[in-house]
Design a protein around this motif. Sequence first.
Motif, PDB file in Angstrom:
ATOM      1  N   SER A   1      -7.179  22.656 -31.494  1.00 21.63           N
ATOM      2  CA  SER A   1      -6.733  24.127 -31.586  1.00 21.63           C
ATOM      3  C   SER A   1      -6.644  24.854 -30.041  1.00 21.63           C
ATOM      4  N   SER A   2      -6.984  23.925 -29.165  1.00 17.53           N
ATOM      5  CA  SER A   2      -7.079  24.392 -27.715  1.00 17.53           C
ATOM      6  C   SER A   2      -5.609  23.760 -26.967  1.00 17.53           C
ATOM      7  N   PRO A   3      -5.261  24.539 -26.092  1.00  9.62           N
ATOM      8  CA  PRO A   3      -3.992  24.019 -25.443  1.00  9.62           C
ATOM      9  C   PRO A   3      -4.273  22.737 -24.753  1.00  9.62           C
ATOM     10  N   SER A   4      -5.347  22.351 -24.398  1.00  7.30           N
ATOM     11  CA  SER A   4      -5.298  20.840 -23.758  1.00  7.30           C
ATOM     12  C   SER A   4      -5.581  20.188 -24.863  1.00  7.30           C
ATOM     13  N   GLY A   5      -6.137  20.366 -25.981  1.00  8.20           N
ATOM     14  CA  GLY A   5      -6.286  19.423 -27.324  1.00  8.20           C
ATOM     15  C   GLY A   5      -4.785  19.188 -27.812  1.00  8.20           C
ATOM     16  N   ALA A   6      -3.926  20.294 -27.600  1.00  7.63           N
ATOM     17  CA  ALA A   6      -2.636  20.176 -27.996  1.00  7.63           C
ATOM     18  C   ALA A   6      -1.934  19.146 -27.197  1.00  7.63           C
ATOM     19  N   ARG A   7      -1.973  19.519 -25.947  1.00  8.62           N
ATOM     20  CA  ARG A   7      -1.373  18.433 -25.008  1.00  8.62           C
ATOM     21  C   ARG A   7      -1.760  17.192 -25.486  1.00  8.62           C
ATOM     22  N   ALA A   8      -2.972  16.919 -25.428  1.00  7.89           N
ATOM     23  CA  ALA A   8      -3.533  15.506 -25.681  1.00  7.89           C
ATOM     24  C   ALA A   8      -3.021  14.941 -27.202  1.00  7.89           C
ATOM     25  N   GLY A   9      -2.961  15.499 -27.987  1.00  6.12           N
ATOM     26  CA  GLY A   9      -2.296  15.369 -29.291  1.00  6.12           C
ATOM     27  C   GLY A   9      -0.844  14.947 -29.310  1.00  6.12           C
ATOM     28  N   GLY A  10      -0.024  15.716 -28.575  1.00  5.86           N
ATOM     29  CA  GLY A  10       1.284  15.488 -28.342  1.00  5.86           C
ATOM     30  C   GLY A  10       1.402  14.353 -27.474  1.00  5.86           C
ATOM     31  N   ALA A  11       0.563  14.041 -26.403  1.00  2.00           N
ATOM     32  CA  ALA A  11       0.793  12.757 -25.499  1.00  2.00           C
ATOM     33  C   ALA A  11       0.283  11.467 -26.463  1.00  2.00           C
ATOM     34  N   ASN A  12      -0.649  11.555 -27.088  1.00  2.02           N
ATOM     35  CA  ASN A  12      -1.010  10.478 -27.842  1.00  2.02           C
ATOM     36  C   ASN A  12       0.079  10.299 -28.942  1.00  2.02           C
ATOM     37  N   GLN A  13       0.677  11.320 -29.654  1.00  4.45           N
ATOM     38  CA  GLN A  13       1.738  10.979 -30.595  1.00  4.45           C
ATOM     39  C   GLN A  13       2.618  10.230 -29.962  1.00  4.45           C
ATOM     40  N   LEU A  14       3.176  10.629 -28.807  1.00  4.71           N
ATOM     41  CA  LEU A  14       4.216  10.149 -28.084  1.00  4.71           C
ATOM     42  C   LEU A  14       3.957   8.486 -27.742  1.00  4.71           C
ATOM     43  N   GLN A  15       2.979   8.182 -27.256  1.00  6.23           N
ATOM     44  CA  GLN A  15       2.386   6.984 -26.913  1.00  6.23           C
ATOM     45  C   GLN A  15       2.394   6.163 -28.162  1.00  6.23           C
ATOM     46  N   ASP A  16       1.874   6.716 -29.340  1.00  8.50           N
ATOM     47  CA  ASP A  16       1.984   6.006 -30.620  1.00  8.50           C
ATOM     48  C   ASP A  16       3.435   5.535 -30.805  1.00  8.50           C
ATOM     49  N   ASP A  17       4.411   6.722 -30.698  1.00 10.66           N
ATOM     50  CA  ASP A  17       5.622   6.228 -31.028  1.00 10.66           C
ATOM     51  C   ASP A  17       6.174   5.240 -30.267  1.00 10.66           C
ATOM     52  N   TYR A  18       5.983   5.203 -28.795  1.00  9.38           N
ATOM     53  CA  TYR A  18       6.447   4.166 -27.826  1.00  9.38           C
ATOM     54  C   TYR A  18       6.073   3.038 -28.569  1.00  9.38           C
ATOM     55  N   GLN A  19       4.649   2.895 -28.875  1.00  7.88           N
ATOM     56  CA  GLN A  19       4.149   1.450 -29.183  1.00  7.88           C
ATOM     57  C   GLN A  19       4.586   1.045 -30.699  1.00  7.88           C
ATOM     58  N   ARG A  20       5.017   2.106 -31.198  1.00  6.19           N
ATOM     59  CA  ARG A  20       5.773   1.768 -32.676  1.00  6.19           C
ATOM     60  C   ARG A  20       7.086   0.990 -32.600  1.00  6.19           C
ATOM     61  N   VAL A  21       7.923   1.604 -31.680  1.00 11.10           N
ATOM     62  CA  VAL A  21       9.258   1.269 -31.506  1.00 11.10           C
ATOM     63  C   VAL A  21       8.875  -0.158 -30.763  1.00 11.10           C
ATOM     64  N   ILE A  22       8.241  -0.338 -29.838  1.00 11.97           N
ATOM     65  CA  ILE A  22       8.009  -1.710 -29.236  1.00 11.97           C
ATOM     66  C   ILE A  22       7.855  -2.681 -30.196  1.00 11.97           C
ATOM     67  N   LYS A  23       6.987  -2.505 -31.072  1.00 11.28           N
ATOM     68  CA  LYS A  23       6.281  -3.335 -31.968  1.00 11.28           C
ATOM     69  C   LYS A  23       7.839  -3.652 -32.875  1.00 11.28           C
ATOM     70  N   ASP A  24       8.408  -2.657 -33.372  1.00 12.48           N
ATOM     71  CA  ASP A  24       9.401  -2.760 -34.162  1.00 12.48           C
ATOM     72  C   ASP A  24      10.769  -3.801 -33.505  1.00 12.48           C
ATOM     73  N   VAL A  25      11.046  -3.351 -32.339  1.00 12.90           N
ATOM     74  CA  VAL A  25      12.341  -3.722 -31.670  1.00 12.90           C
ATOM     75  C   VAL A  25      12.262  -5.129 -30.916  1.00 12.90           C
ATOM     76  N   LEU A  26      11.062  -5.062 -30.151  1.00 14.06           N
ATOM     77  CA  LEU A  26      10.828  -6.261 -28.970  1.00 14.06           C
ATOM     78  C   LEU A  26      10.912  -7.567 -29.653  1.00 14.06           C
ATOM     79  N   PRO A  27      10.546  -7.809 -30.848  1.00 14.07           N
ATOM     80  CA  PRO A  27      10.740  -9.310 -31.304  1.00 14.07           C
ATOM     81  C   PRO A  27      12.329  -9.399 -31.626  1.00 14.07           C
ATOM     82  N   SER A  28      13.194  -8.561 -31.455  1.00 10.93           N
ATOM     83  CA  SER A  28      14.667  -8.859 -31.671  1.00 10.93           C
ATOM     84  C   SER A  28      15.222  -8.953 -30.321  1.00 10.93           C
ATOM     85  N   VAL A  29      14.624  -8.691 -29.090  1.00 15.05           N
ATOM     86  CA  VAL A  29      15.312  -8.829 -27.856  1.00 15.05           C
ATOM     87  C   VAL A  29      14.814 -10.336 -27.216  1.00 15.05           C
TER      88      VAL A  29
END
Length: 352
Positions: free
Chosen positions: A33-61
Amino acid sequence: MTALALAAPALAGCSSGSSSSSTSSASSSAPSSSPSGARAGGANQLQDDYQRVIKDVLPSVVQITTASGLGSGIVYDDKGDIVTNAHVVGSATTFAVTLVNSSKPLDATLVASYPESDLAVIRLSSLPGGLRPAAFADSTKVELGQITLAMGSPLGLSSSVTQGIVSATGRTVSEPSGGGSPGATIGNMVQTSAAINPGNSGGALVDLNSRVIGINTLAATEPEANGAAAPGIGFAIPASTVTGIADQLIKDGKVTNSGRAALGITARTFFDQSFQPAGAAVVAVAPGGPAASAGLQPGDVITKIGDTEVTSLNSLTTALASLAPGSKVTVTYTRDGRSGTTEVTLGTLETP
């Protein structure tokens, strides 16, 4: 002035996105509920998205090695077809392909190459287990500001990933010729700030839905800095072009419908009395073609396509690359020293 360089073997560097999280103070009742917590959550979500995409696509490259260098490729289907840049395959007909989950190269042979769009398809001689074709996006729906990940093998560093955004769409780019490059002029390219370095050619530019929006092809360089890479300016052939060409190469071994606009002429660069390029001189007109139907004749000098100045054969090619077959365009030309205009309904560039 900025020039362009193919992302062919041998440059340096790759970067990857990282995210930092903020910790809330002990007095905070809930970090989320805090601004810093929101930033942390957003950063962690983006990091999770990156890692998911890399896991999905990198085996095809994959990494593609020839006798003269290396590049990247994308697994296109479950039959072992791999799409890449024509300048990666060059004149080679056999290749060593290394998958992301293996250190043992696999043999592959050329299916067909289409240098006019700097695309080629090669095929694995035997199918390994777990081959994973990539999913391709509708690149007409790519939007400015989309987050992108570029995957490939810069400097032979296989399975490297860089991150950025879509900086622009609809770019028409002329590749440098020579050194194995076909010197193609390609329309509708995706510009990205994700680092595209030598060895990335033929690799995947991917969105956060784990879909390939383009094939990494070339990066801008700065001539005044001895050809050093211009940071954050890279280009990828759009997925819709890739799939359209690859499907034809696989089915027919050649391209029968280029999807590229044409006037139906043979032309050369025209030089004025000061020996300066001043247009594209029409050498021959295809009977019944777009130019012939619009009244253009051999000897005419084309000086403008729509609002785009034409000073050479290359600039004519570039102007046409940004247009679609079937569209109407006003062509400005000179004939016997007098200027004229005519409306041309563009045809499709014929392939050899």
